[in-house]
Design a protein around this motif. Structure first.
Motif, PDB file in Angstrom:
ATOM      1  N   VAL A 183       0.841  -1.198   0.000  1.00  0.00           N
ATOM      2  CA  VAL A 183       0.000   0.000   0.000  1.00  0.00           C
ATOM      3  C   VAL A 183       0.880   1.253   0.000  1.00  0.00           C
ATOM      4  CG1 VAL A 183      -1.692   1.325   1.316  1.00  0.00           C
ATOM      5  CG2 VAL A 183      -1.920  -1.161   1.134  1.00  0.00           C
ATOM      6  N   SER A 184       0.567   2.128  -0.920  1.00  0.00           N
ATOM      7  CA  SER A 184       1.231   3.407  -1.226  1.00  0.00           C
ATOM      8  C   SER A 184       1.865   3.385  -2.609  1.00  0.00           C
ATOM      9  CB  SER A 184       2.296   3.839  -0.207  1.00  0.00           C
ATOM     10  OG  SER A 184       3.510   3.144  -0.359  1.00  0.00           O
ATOM     11  N   HIS A 185       2.104   2.186  -3.167  1.00  0.00           N
ATOM     12  CA  HIS A 185       2.742   2.120  -4.492  1.00  0.00           C
ATOM     13  C   HIS A 185       2.055   1.103  -5.402  1.00  0.00           C
ATOM     14  CE1 HIS A 185       5.923   2.980  -7.338  1.00  0.00           C
ATOM     15  NE2 HIS A 185       6.295   1.711  -7.392  1.00  0.00           N
ATOM     16  N   THR A 186       0.868   0.650  -5.028  1.00  0.00           N
ATOM     17  CA  THR A 186       0.174  -0.331  -5.867  1.00  0.00           C
ATOM     18  C   THR A 186      -0.329   0.338  -7.147  1.00  0.00           C
ATOM     19  OG1 THR A 186      -1.974   0.084  -4.836  1.00  0.00           O
ATOM     20  CG2 THR A 186      -0.571  -1.597  -3.815  1.00  0.00           C
ATOM     21  N   PRO A 187      -0.456  -0.424  -8.218  1.00  0.00           N
ATOM     22  CA  PRO A 187      -0.915   0.170  -9.479  1.00  0.00           C
ATOM     23  C   PRO A 187      -2.242   0.908  -9.376  1.00  0.00           C
ATOM     24  CG  PRO A 187       0.021  -1.991  -9.887  1.00  0.00           C
ATOM     25  CD  PRO A 187      -0.023  -1.827  -8.396  1.00  0.00           C
ATOM     26  N   VAL A 188      -3.187   0.396  -8.584  1.00  0.00           N
ATOM     27  CA  VAL A 188      -4.491   1.053  -8.490  1.00  0.00           C
ATOM     28  C   VAL A 188      -4.363   2.417  -7.816  1.00  0.00           C
ATOM     29  CG1 VAL A 188      -5.134  -0.076  -6.297  1.00  0.00           C
ATOM     30  CG2 VAL A 188      -6.918   0.754  -7.859  1.00  0.00           C
ATOM     31  N   GLU A 189      -3.481   2.533  -6.824  1.00  0.00           N
ATOM     32  CA  GLU A 189      -3.266   3.825  -6.173  1.00  0.00           C
ATOM     33  C   GLU A 189      -2.536   4.800  -7.096  1.00  0.00           C
ATOM     34  OE1 GLU A 189      -2.062   3.340  -1.718  1.00  0.00           O
ATOM     35  OE2 GLU A 189      -1.502   1.497  -2.781  1.00  0.00           O
ATOM     36  N   VAL A 190      -1.529   4.282  -7.777  1.00  0.00           N
ATOM     37  CA  VAL A 190      -0.756   5.123  -8.692  1.00  0.00           C
ATOM     38  C   VAL A 190      -1.654   5.682  -9.790  1.00  0.00           C
ATOM     39  CG1 VAL A 190       1.070   5.059 -10.439  1.00  0.00           C
ATOM     40  CG2 VAL A 190       1.450   4.035  -8.190  1.00  0.00           C
ATOM     41  N   GLU A 191      -2.512   4.831 -10.346  1.00  0.00           N
ATOM     42  CA  GLU A 191      -3.428   5.294 -11.391  1.00  0.00           C
ATOM     43  C   GLU A 191      -4.411   6.310 -10.836  1.00  0.00           C
ATOM     44  OE1 GLU A 191      -5.604   6.318 -14.494  1.00  0.00           O
ATOM     45  OE2 GLU A 191      -3.649   5.317 -14.541  1.00  0.00           O
ATOM     46  N   ALA A 192      -4.892   6.078  -9.617  1.00  0.00           N
ATOM     47  CA  ALA A 192      -5.846   7.004  -8.999  1.00  0.00           C
ATOM     48  C   ALA A 192      -5.218   8.375  -8.782  1.00  0.00           C
ATOM     49  CB  ALA A 192      -6.351   6.434  -7.680  1.00  0.00           C
ATOM     50  N   LEU A 193      -3.982   8.388  -8.298  1.00  0.00           N
ATOM     51  CA  LEU A 193      -3.319   9.671  -8.072  1.00  0.00           C
ATOM     52  C   LEU A 193      -3.044  10.380  -9.389  1.00  0.00           C
ATOM     53  CD1 LEU A 193      -2.233  11.387  -5.672  1.00  0.00           C
ATOM     54  CD2 LEU A 193       0.034  10.537  -6.286  1.00  0.00           C
ATOM     55  N   GLY A 194      -2.657   9.608 -10.407  1.00  0.00           N
ATOM     56  CA  GLY A 194      -2.426  10.198 -11.717  1.00  0.00           C
ATOM     57  C   GLY A 194      -3.685  10.799 -12.309  1.00  0.00           C
ATOM     58  N   ALA A 195      -4.819  10.139 -12.096  1.00  0.00           N
ATOM     59  CA  ALA A 195      -6.090  10.666 -12.591  1.00  0.00           C
ATOM     60  C   ALA A 195      -6.440  11.975 -11.899  1.00  0.00           C
ATOM     61  CB  ALA A 195      -7.198   9.633 -12.376  1.00  0.00           C
ATOM     62  N   TRP A 196      -6.177  12.052 -10.599  1.00  0.00           N
ATOM     63  CA  TRP A 196      -6.412  13.290  -9.858  1.00  0.00           C
ATOM     64  C   TRP A 196      -5.533  14.421 -10.404  1.00  0.00           C
ATOM     65  CZ3 TRP A 196      -5.291  13.809  -3.852  1.00  0.00           C
ATOM     66  CH2 TRP A 196      -5.673  15.089  -3.434  1.00  0.00           C
ATOM     67  N   GLN A 197      -4.277  14.112 -10.613  1.00  0.00           N
ATOM     68  CA  GLN A 197      -3.347  15.131 -11.113  1.00  0.00           C
ATOM     69  C   GLN A 197      -3.771  15.619 -12.499  1.00  0.00           C
ATOM     70  OE1 GLN A 197       0.721  13.813 -11.096  1.00  0.00           O
ATOM     71  NE2 GLN A 197       1.520  15.735 -11.864  1.00  0.00           N
ATOM     72  N   ARG A 198      -4.154  14.694 -13.354  1.00  0.00           N
ATOM     73  CA  ARG A 198      -4.572  15.077 -14.711  1.00  0.00           C
ATOM     74  C   ARG A 198      -5.878  15.863 -14.695  1.00  0.00           C
ATOM     75  NH1 ARG A 198      -2.859   9.727 -15.441  1.00  0.00           N
ATOM     76  NH2 ARG A 198      -5.024   8.966 -15.442  1.00  0.00           N
ATOM     77  N   ALA A 199      -6.793  15.488 -13.791  1.00  0.00           N
ATOM     78  CA  ALA A 199      -8.105  16.131 -13.753  1.00  0.00           C
ATOM     79  C   ALA A 199      -8.000  17.621 -13.460  1.00  0.00           C
ATOM     80  CB  ALA A 199      -8.986  15.452 -12.707  1.00  0.00           C
ATOM     81  N   GLY A 200      -7.060  17.984 -12.599  1.00  0.00           N
ATOM     82  CA  GLY A 200      -6.898  19.383 -12.261  1.00  0.00           C
ATOM     83  C   GLY A 200      -5.850  20.096 -13.080  1.00  0.00           C
ATOM     84  N   GLY A 201      -5.166  19.347 -13.951  1.00  0.00           N
ATOM     85  CA  GLY A 201      -4.070  19.925 -14.708  1.00  0.00           C
ATOM     86  C   GLY A 201      -2.869  20.274 -13.845  1.00  0.00           C
ATOM     87  N   TRP A 202      -2.736  19.578 -12.707  1.00  0.00           N
ATOM     88  CA  TRP A 202      -1.678  19.908 -11.753  1.00  0.00           C
ATOM     89  C   TRP A 202      -0.291  19.562 -12.290  1.00  0.00           C
ATOM     90  CZ3 TRP A 202      -2.992  22.815  -7.747  1.00  0.00           C
ATOM     91  CH2 TRP A 202      -4.277  22.736  -7.205  1.00  0.00           C
ATOM     92  N   HIS A 203       0.684  20.377 -11.920  1.00  0.00           N
ATOM     93  CA  HIS A 203       2.088  20.187 -12.285  1.00  0.00           C
ATOM     94  C   HIS A 203       2.849  19.744 -11.041  1.00  0.00           C
ATOM     95  CE1 HIS A 203       5.846  20.989 -14.444  1.00  0.00           C
ATOM     96  NE2 HIS A 203       6.278  21.674 -13.399  1.00  0.00           N
ATOM     97  N   ASP A 204       3.590  18.641 -11.144  1.00  0.00           N
ATOM     98  CA  ASP A 204       4.356  18.079 -10.029  1.00  0.00           C
ATOM     99  C   ASP A 204       5.572  18.960  -9.760  1.00  0.00           C
ATOM    100  OD1 ASP A 204       5.991  16.555  -8.323  1.00  0.00           O
ATOM    101  OD2 ASP A 204       5.464  14.660  -9.291  1.00  0.00           O
ATOM    102  N   ALA A 205       5.522  19.750  -8.671  1.00  0.00           N
ATOM    103  CA  ALA A 205       6.564  20.751  -8.432  1.00  0.00           C
ATOM    104  C   ALA A 205       7.905  20.135  -8.052  1.00  0.00           C
ATOM    105  CB  ALA A 205       6.119  21.727  -7.348  1.00  0.00           C
ATOM    106  N   LEU A 206       7.896  18.998  -7.352  1.00  0.00           N
ATOM    107  CA  LEU A 206       9.170  18.393  -6.972  1.00  0.00           C
ATOM    108  C   LEU A 206       9.857  17.772  -8.180  1.00  0.00           C
ATOM    109  CD1 LEU A 206       8.385  16.804  -3.498  1.00  0.00           C
ATOM    110  CD2 LEU A 206       9.173  19.107  -4.055  1.00  0.00           C
ATOM    111  N   ARG A 207       9.080  17.093  -9.017  1.00  0.00           N
ATOM    112  CA  ARG A 207       9.672  16.512 -10.227  1.00  0.00           C
ATOM    113  C   ARG A 207       9.965  17.580 -11.290  1.00  0.00           C
ATOM    114  NH1 ARG A 207      12.522  12.100  -9.387  1.00  0.00           N
ATOM    115  NH2 ARG A 207      11.360  10.467  -8.282  1.00  0.00           N
TER     116      ARG A 207
END
Length: 276
Positions: A183-207
């Motif tokens: 938990v924290s790196h499973t594919p379902v979580e990773v995809e969920a977080l990516g969908a959230w980031q894309r939905a808001g058009g967010w830019h990953d500031a650390l990366r």
């Protein structure tokens, strides 16, 4: 740096830290301020009801503006600021639980107000199966609600920070292969977080500053006898900015030395500086 001087330097420093009990680790805040001198500090897992929040100690560090949302024993978020802030009143009660996992605010900043969101996403328990583990289901439901919320209101002049409890990229964890079912790196979580980031058009500031093929961690388990030597970390703490602020990013800090402090949190402070 005094609050007045910080407010006049023309940039905005926003730090985030899962403090793992604000009352227990209040003395460490002075070390953080001395090292990073943030204008705004977002805390997660304050574990403190609002009536017991240590306002006096925080005020002494120059944070004259504060928003707190806490509860006894667990969860809790706070925004501490040297600049004027206003609470956003229209944000959701996530999953209808009222469990003090989010604060939204408007921050006075160079160039105009910035919308700031401080999140503490559910950790999700130990079993990555929503049928066998209600905590994991809650985590996925929380992120799904946040995704729908972001989709309905794309980010503009906004910053989102917090302990999101998901390490999305291969090099956000010490071993991608060994943590795929953790938990924290499973594919379902990773995809969920990516969908959230894309939905808001967010830019990953650390990366923005650290390429995706380089290791980047913000959390090291208490279970490691020598966390620095083993370096089995994960990037659970994030800063996202709206696309219109991506070009304003000027600096970042992942304050790894804080993990070695006496009575340290297992998370370290993260900061970005913007010239907005």
């Amino acid at each position: 740096m005094p609050a007045k001087a910080a407010a006049g330097r023309g940039t905005l420093r926003i730090a985030t830290w899962n403090i793992n009990s604000v009352r227990l680790r209040l003395p460490l805040l002075s070390d953080l301020v001395a090292a990073l001198d943030p204008d705004v500090l977002c805390l997660q897992e304050t574990k403190c009801p609002d009536e017991f929040f240590p306002h006096e100690g925080v005020e002494a560090l120059g944070f004259t503006h504060r928003l707190v949302r806490g509860m006894k024993g667990y969860n809790g978020v706070a925004i501490l600021s040297k600049r004027p802030i206003l609470l956003r009143g229209e944000d959701p009660d996530w999953c209808g639980k009222g469990d003090c996992r989010h604060l939204g605010a408007s921050i006075d900043a160079p160039g105009g107000p910035i919308e700031l969101h401080n999140f503490y996403i559910p950790a999700g328990g130990d079993i990555p199966d929503r049928e066998k583990n209600l905590k994991f289901g809650h985590k996925l439901d929380f992120v799904a609600e946040a995704t729908a919320w972001s989709s309905a209101r794309p980010a503009q002049r906004a910053v989102m920070v917090g302990d999101l409890n998901i390490a999305p990229l291969e090099h956000d964890v010490w071993s991608h292969k060994q943590l795929l079912d953790v938990v924290s790196h499973t594919p379902v979580e990773v995809e969920a977080l990516g969908a959230w980031q894309r939905a808001g058009g967010w830019h990953d500031a650390l990366r923005h500053f650290v390429p995706a093929d380089q290791k980047l961690y913000t959390w090291w388990s208490y279970r490691a006898a020598d966390w620095r030597a083993s370096d089995r970390g994960r990037r659970l703490d994030h800063v996202w900015v709206s696309p219109d602020l991506a070009g304003a990013l000027s600096r970042h800090v992942v304050f790894k030395d804080a993990r070695g402090w006496a009575k340290a949190s297992d998370h370290v402070p993260v900061m970005v500086e913007l010239a907005p």
